[in-house]
Scaffold this motif. Structure first.
Motif: not given
Length: 389
Positions: A290, A293, A306-307
């Motif tokens: 995280q 990202e 983040p994803r």
């Protein structure tokens, strides 16, 4: 009150925020206006993170130890797992906090010592308020890593809870080339699963820990008794050990939903942002992803979002596994023993990090007992339908 608006406010200054600060510095975001809001400035050794990854990351200089081989032990015997090309690693908090402090200095970040309360997000900016409603700082984005429960209780709600002793011995005792990942010879709770593990830093110094995955905590005396019992299982005399430090922890294991983006410009990180794997309680690897990202997004001029930490199908599989364990459809020792026995170690570790393909996920599912897991799957589906209706 800090009158100057910032680009990013980190609310909470623990592990997640420390990793973000280091990532921002690593990606050269020195022109970013950053504030850290936390009444406590984290320093020193207050926790230990254990995780798996591949060698060559930014964490390498900070590690206390790492192992390419680990043991999984059951009453039936000992299995030695070769993790190559991955490794199991141990990271203590002090170097993480020290690196974050240096990154904070290089970034020119503002530290705000108040305790954050409400986050007022109007879609254009966020006002971070203190616990009395006063304004602490205004930010274009807030990254909130404060612990919080899931949005609603899960269908299964367990805890990963543990106590560890950092022990020193007079004579060579431990094998620093190999860690014990899970030792299931510990007495098993009526509802849940317990195990010990050993993370050796040298042949005379190691972290010995007792862990439970279960719905309820133990008493202090209960954890100490469990640790003494596990030390004896290792062939050691508890009275002969010098206990240098004691660590405790409680981590949620639940299929309850964590909302990673509660408003347009507030992003949650760490456990509150879904970084904790429901089936194990492991958090650090996702938290590290995280942070990277977030920094990459900001460097590219994108929103620092983040994803999801894990694919939805993995969260579903975790919910089914938790249900099967909670309802007693499968024993915890059997579940984890079959997982490592019927899959390459690398596949298991990548699965727990959310990095396996659907085909590999099917292989992991096939390693579980079919009938108990099918019953848990159907029960989970019924519960989901009831909740939606």
């Amino acid at each position: 009150m800090n009158e100057t608006p910032v680009d990013v406010a980190l609310v909470g200054g623990g592990g997640a925020a420390s990793l973000v600060l280091a990532a921002l510095d690593r990606h050269g975001l020195t022109g970013l206006r950053v504030a850290v809001v936390d009444p406590v400035h984290k320093r020193g050794q207050d926790r230990t993170w254990a995780f798996w990854d591949r060698p060559g990351s930014d964490l390498d200089p900070l590690l206390s130890a790492s192992w390419s081989q680990v043991d999984v032990v059951t009453p039936a015997g000992r299995r030695v797992l070769d993790l190559t090309p991955m490794r199991y690693a141990m990271l203590r908090s002090a170097p993480v906090y020290d690196r974050a402090a240096e990154a904070e200095r290089r970034l020119g970040a503002t530290r705000i010592g108040g305790a954050a309360g409400a986050l007022d997000d109007d879609g254009q900016r966020v006002i971070v308020r203190d616990t009395d409603g006063g304004e602490l700082v205004r930010a274009a984005w807030v990254l909130d890593s404060r612990p919080r429960p899931p949005e609603r209780p899960g269908r299964t709600n367990w805890l990963q809870h543990f106590r560890g002793w950092w022990v020193e011995t007079d004579a060579p005792t431990f094998d620093p080339a190999r860690a014990v990942l899970m030792d299931f010879r510990t007495p098993q709770p009526a509802r849940g699963v317990s195990f010990g593990y050993v993370l050796p830093v040298s042949d005379r110094y190691a972290l010995i820990e007792y862990t439970e995955f279960s719905p309820a905590l133990l008493t202090d005396d209960g954890y100490d008794a469990a640790l003494r019992g596990y030390v004896r299982l290792l062939g050691l005399d508890p009275a002969a050990l010098r206990i240098r430090e004691v660590e405790n922890g409680v981590i949620p294991m639940t299929d309850g939903p964590f909302v990673a983006r509660p408003s347009p410009r507030v992003v949650r990180l760490g456990t509150a942002g879904g970084a904790t794997r429901p089936s194990t309680g492991f958090t650090f690897s996702a938290m590290h992803r995280q942070a990277d990202e977030v920094a990459r997004a900001l460097a590219a001029g994108r929103p620092p979002v983040p994803r999801p930490a894990y694919p939805r199908r993995h969260l579903w599989m975790d919910a089914v596994a938790l249900r099967a364990l909670d309802r007693g459809r499968i024993g915890g020792v059997e579940f984890f023993d079959r997982l490592f026995d019927r899959n390459p170690a690398e596949r298991v570790l990548r699965f727990l990090d959310g990095a396996t393909s659907p085909g590999e996920d099917l292989a992991v599912m096939r390693s579980s007992p079919l009938l108990p897991m099918t019953g848990a799957l159907l029960g989970d589906a019924v519960d989901r339908l009831r909740r939606r209706s």
